[in-house]
Scaffold this motif. Structure first.
Motif, PDB file in Angstrom:
ATOM      1  N   ASP A  44      16.371   1.917  12.781  1.00 33.06           N
ATOM      2  CA  ASP A  44      15.475   2.298  13.876  1.00 33.06           C
ATOM      3  C   ASP A  44      15.102   1.065  14.683  1.00 33.06           C
ATOM      4  N   VAL A  45      14.591   1.294  15.876  1.00 35.21           N
ATOM      5  CA  VAL A  45      14.154   0.204  16.736  1.00 35.21           C
ATOM      6  C   VAL A  45      12.623   0.082  16.704  1.00 35.21           C
ATOM      7  N   TYR A  46      11.959   1.168  16.281  1.00 32.99           N
ATOM      8  CA  TYR A  46      10.495   1.160  16.247  1.00 32.99           C
ATOM      9  C   TYR A  46       9.957  -0.021  15.457  1.00 32.99           C
ATOM     10  N   GLY A  47      10.439  -0.172  14.217  1.00 38.23           N
ATOM     11  CA  GLY A  47       9.961  -1.228  13.336  1.00 38.23           C
ATOM     12  C   GLY A  47      10.126  -2.615  13.925  1.00 38.23           C
ATOM     13  N   PRO A  48      11.358  -3.014  14.263  1.00 41.00           N
ATOM     14  CA  PRO A  48      11.552  -4.356  14.826  1.00 41.00           C
ATOM     15  C   PRO A  48      10.675  -4.614  16.039  1.00 41.00           C
ATOM     16  N   PHE A  49      10.573  -3.634  16.952  1.00 42.44           N
ATOM     17  CA  PHE A  49       9.806  -3.867  18.170  1.00 42.44           C
ATOM     18  C   PHE A  49       8.332  -4.084  17.872  1.00 42.44           C
ATOM     19  N   TRP A  50       7.732  -3.185  17.106  1.00 48.99           N
ATOM     20  CA  TRP A  50       6.281  -3.284  16.907  1.00 48.99           C
ATOM     21  C   TRP A  50       5.919  -4.371  15.919  1.00 48.99           C
ATOM     22  N   ILE A  51       6.801  -4.663  14.961  1.00 51.95           N
ATOM     23  CA  ILE A  51       6.523  -5.789  14.058  1.00 51.95           C
ATOM     24  C   ILE A  51       6.549  -7.089  14.851  1.00 51.95           C
ATOM     25  N   CYS A  52       7.529  -7.223  15.739  1.00 48.65           N
ATOM     26  CA  CYS A  52       7.593  -8.445  16.551  1.00 48.65           C
ATOM     27  C   CYS A  52       6.361  -8.581  17.432  1.00 48.65           C
ATOM     28  N   LEU A  53       5.940  -7.469  18.059  1.00 47.04           N
ATOM     29  CA  LEU A  53       4.783  -7.535  18.942  1.00 47.04           C
ATOM     30  C   LEU A  53       3.511  -7.851  18.150  1.00 47.04           C
ATOM     31  N   THR A  54       3.381  -7.239  16.965  1.00 53.74           N
ATOM     32  CA  THR A  54       2.233  -7.549  16.113  1.00 53.74           C
ATOM     33  C   THR A  54       2.229  -9.018  15.756  1.00 53.74           C
ATOM     34  N   LEU A  55       3.411  -9.529  15.421  1.00 56.40           N
ATOM     35  CA  LEU A  55       3.516 -10.929  15.020  1.00 56.40           C
ATOM     36  C   LEU A  55       3.152 -11.846  16.181  1.00 56.40           C
ATOM     37  N   VAL A  56       3.585 -11.481  17.394  1.00 53.55           N
ATOM     38  CA  VAL A  56       3.235 -12.275  18.576  1.00 53.55           C
ATOM     39  C   VAL A  56       1.721 -12.424  18.659  1.00 53.55           C
ATOM     40  N   PHE A  57       1.011 -11.297  18.552  1.00 56.50           N
ATOM     41  CA  PHE A  57      -0.435 -11.369  18.750  1.00 56.50           C
ATOM     42  C   PHE A  57      -1.146 -11.914  17.525  1.00 56.50           C
ATOM     43  N   SER A  58      -0.646 -11.651  16.325  1.00 60.35           N
ATOM     44  CA  SER A  58      -1.326 -12.223  15.160  1.00 60.35           C
ATOM     45  C   SER A  58      -1.165 -13.736  15.154  1.00 60.35           C
ATOM     46  N   ILE A  59      -0.002 -14.240  15.585  1.00 62.38           N
ATOM     47  CA  ILE A  59       0.178 -15.689  15.662  1.00 62.38           C
ATOM     48  C   ILE A  59      -0.687 -16.272  16.769  1.00 62.38           C
ATOM     49  N   ALA A  60      -0.724 -15.601  17.934  1.00 64.43           N
ATOM     50  CA  ALA A  60      -1.512 -16.132  19.045  1.00 64.43           C
ATOM     51  C   ALA A  60      -2.996 -16.136  18.700  1.00 64.43           C
ATOM     52  N   ILE A  61      -3.481 -15.030  18.123  1.00 66.13           N
ATOM     53  CA  ILE A  61      -4.918 -14.932  17.843  1.00 66.13           C
ATOM     54  C   ILE A  61      -5.309 -15.893  16.734  1.00 66.13           C
ATOM     55  N   SER A  62      -4.555 -15.891  15.610  1.00 65.06           N
ATOM     56  CA  SER A  62      -5.003 -16.766  14.523  1.00 65.06           C
ATOM     57  C   SER A  62      -4.706 -18.228  14.836  1.00 65.06           C
TER      58      SER A  62
END
Lengths: 237, 233
Positions: B71-89
């Motif tokens: 699926d593409v759902y997982g890779p897309f949203w995991i990457c986006l989550t990671l972008v913001f979790s890295i930026a925020i923390s």
């Protein structure tokens, strides 16, 4: 001769006072025109349009009615009693207002690159909100959701309202000397508005997803409002 | 018998329609065309993330979880989550470092989002494409698709979401320990899923994948969370 006479049609030719032109302007709709307009009007009424005519009313009435509709939708986001208004009569005026307001308040001022907060620029907030809601909507469509594109964008935009309120309150708190206690209050307000926004949009959009995929559609909404609240909390100048 | 043949002769238009209904062909510009890449349930995605977070020894992650339906759902949203979790923390970590000396005015760095997004989407979306093209060129019998590689890379990055939050803690050895743990777990998942498909001499490819992976994990930590001593003074 009597082009100023807006009221009469053929009746004027039968006027016994020939030569005397009655010049008066009437706001009331003309009967014969009204008769023709109701044909299309009755068609509109079939799909839920109320029985008014936008052609011959003052422009102030039109604007006020639209503003009232936007205000009603804001109220529904805050009270969460019924959800049909927001879903059936979608518009993008409310989201545009909220988005522009957030972008204006959150933007970093141009001279603050050296000393101020390294906040987002106007266009970046704007793009995050619109692209964000478009991506969330596309995601829910791709998962097989039944909601239409603009309905979803409308709901996501209107549900920014709690976060905008939090932004106003935080902006007010920032006037005072900053202490740890005030930071804690801003933190609590941001978290509260984030939870409220997420809950509201899930109430509006949750039913449109197929069984077993609801969490997959809700997670992006959660992430979207989380980022917006982070922007609100981080805004310090 | 006679009835059967008669019926069969009459039926073709009827019998051909049901076979078309289960597999409708949508043109590429419609949303329905892409729905096949999002055909997962919440349980599937949770299982896949769990499988990538806690790999079991001797289980091929790709065979076990992904192969049936990438699926593409997982890779897309995991990457986006990671972008913001890295930026925020990353911002929180920066705040903690700065809060120590009071005379310095802290500013939050919104543009960490764009640099994190560039780095992560390049790594999780472009690298599998290049890797796939490269391996396919060297080993024509390579049987994995780009979609499977993308899915593998995307899900294997999910371990960096909790790790990026833990990176906030400003203890040097802990940060490096987390780098090691993250790259080891996700690298294990990637390498042992791809290895069976690489043919006779897999070690050059594995070396390449491992080096890139180590580089990615260390890069995240150093760029977003670690303040070199020069800036501190």
């Amino acid at each position: 001769m009597d082009f100023l006479n807006t009221n009469t049609g053929q009746n004027n030719f039968n006027n016994p006072n020939g030569g005397h032109t009655a010049v008066y302007i009437d706001d009331r709709p003309m009967n014969n025109v009204e008769g023709r307009m109701t044909v299309s009007g009755s068609l509109m009424q079939n799909i839920g349009e109320p029985g008014f005519n936008t052609l011959d009313e003052p422009i102030k009435t039109t604007i006020m009615r639209d503003l009232k509709a936007v205000g009603m939708k804001f109220k529904h986001v805050l009270y969460l009693k019924e959800k049909n208004t927001l879903l059936k009569e979608w518009d993008l005026w409310g989201p545009l207002m909220l988005c522009t307001f957030m972008a204006m308040v959150l933007q970093a001022s141009p001279d603050s690159i050296q000393i101020g907060d390294g906040g987002p620029e106007f266009a970046e907030v704007f793009v995050i909100i619109w692209i964000g809601s478009v991506i969330i909507t596309l995601n829910s469509k791709l998962l097989g959701g039944t909601i239409s594109f603009f309905q979803s964008v409308c709901v996501l935009g209107y549900c920014l309202l709690p976060i905008v309120i939090a932004l106003i309150v935080c902006r007010f708190i920032l006037i005072f000397e900053q202490t740890n206690f005030l930071f804690f209050i801003r933190f609590a307000i941001s978290i509260g508005s984030f939870l409220w926004s997420t809950y509201a949009s899930v109430v509006f959009l949750g039913d449109s997803q197929p069984q077993g995929k609801k969490a997959l559609a809700v997670y992006p909404i959660f992430l979207f409002y989380f980022i917006m609240s982070w922007l609100v909390l981080s805004h310090t100048v | 018998m006679d009835f059967r043949t008669l019926e069969n002769e009459n039926l073709p238009p009827l019998s051909s329609t049901p076979t078309e209904v289960p597999l409708p062909k949508y043109p590429i510009w419609t949303v329905e065309y892409f729905q096949k890449y999002f055909d997962v349930t919440s349980e599937d995605v949770l299982e896949r993330i769990k499988g990538a977070l806690i790999p079991t020894y001797g289980v091929n992650y790709l065979q076990r979880y992904i192969r049936a339906k990438p699926d593409v759902y997982g890779p897309f949203w995991i990457c986006l989550t990671l972008v913001f979790s890295i930026a925020i923390s990353g911002n929180v970590a920066n705040y903690i470092q700065v809060a120590a000396d009071h005379d310095y005015h802290w500013k939050y760095n919104f543009h960490a989002v764009s640099s994190a997004a560039t780095a992560i989407f390049l790594y999780a979306w472009l690298l599998p494409l290049m890797l796939w093209a490269f391996v396919k060129y060297k080993e024509p019998q390579f049987n994995l698709s780009y979609l499977e590689l993308l899915c593998l890379y995307g899900y294997s990055l999910s371990i960096f979401v909790p790790i990026s939050i833990l990176w906030v803690i400003q203890i040097n050895w802990l940060q490096w320990l987390l780098v090691a743990a993250g790259t080891l777990v996700s690298g294990y998942v990637i390498v042992f899923s791809i290895m069976p498909s690489l043919g006779q001499k897999p070690f050059a490819f594995i070396f390449l994948i491992t080096i890139l992976h180590l580089f990615m994990g260390t890069g995240f930590m150093l760029y977003f969370f670690h303040v070199p001593p020069i800036q501190k003074s």
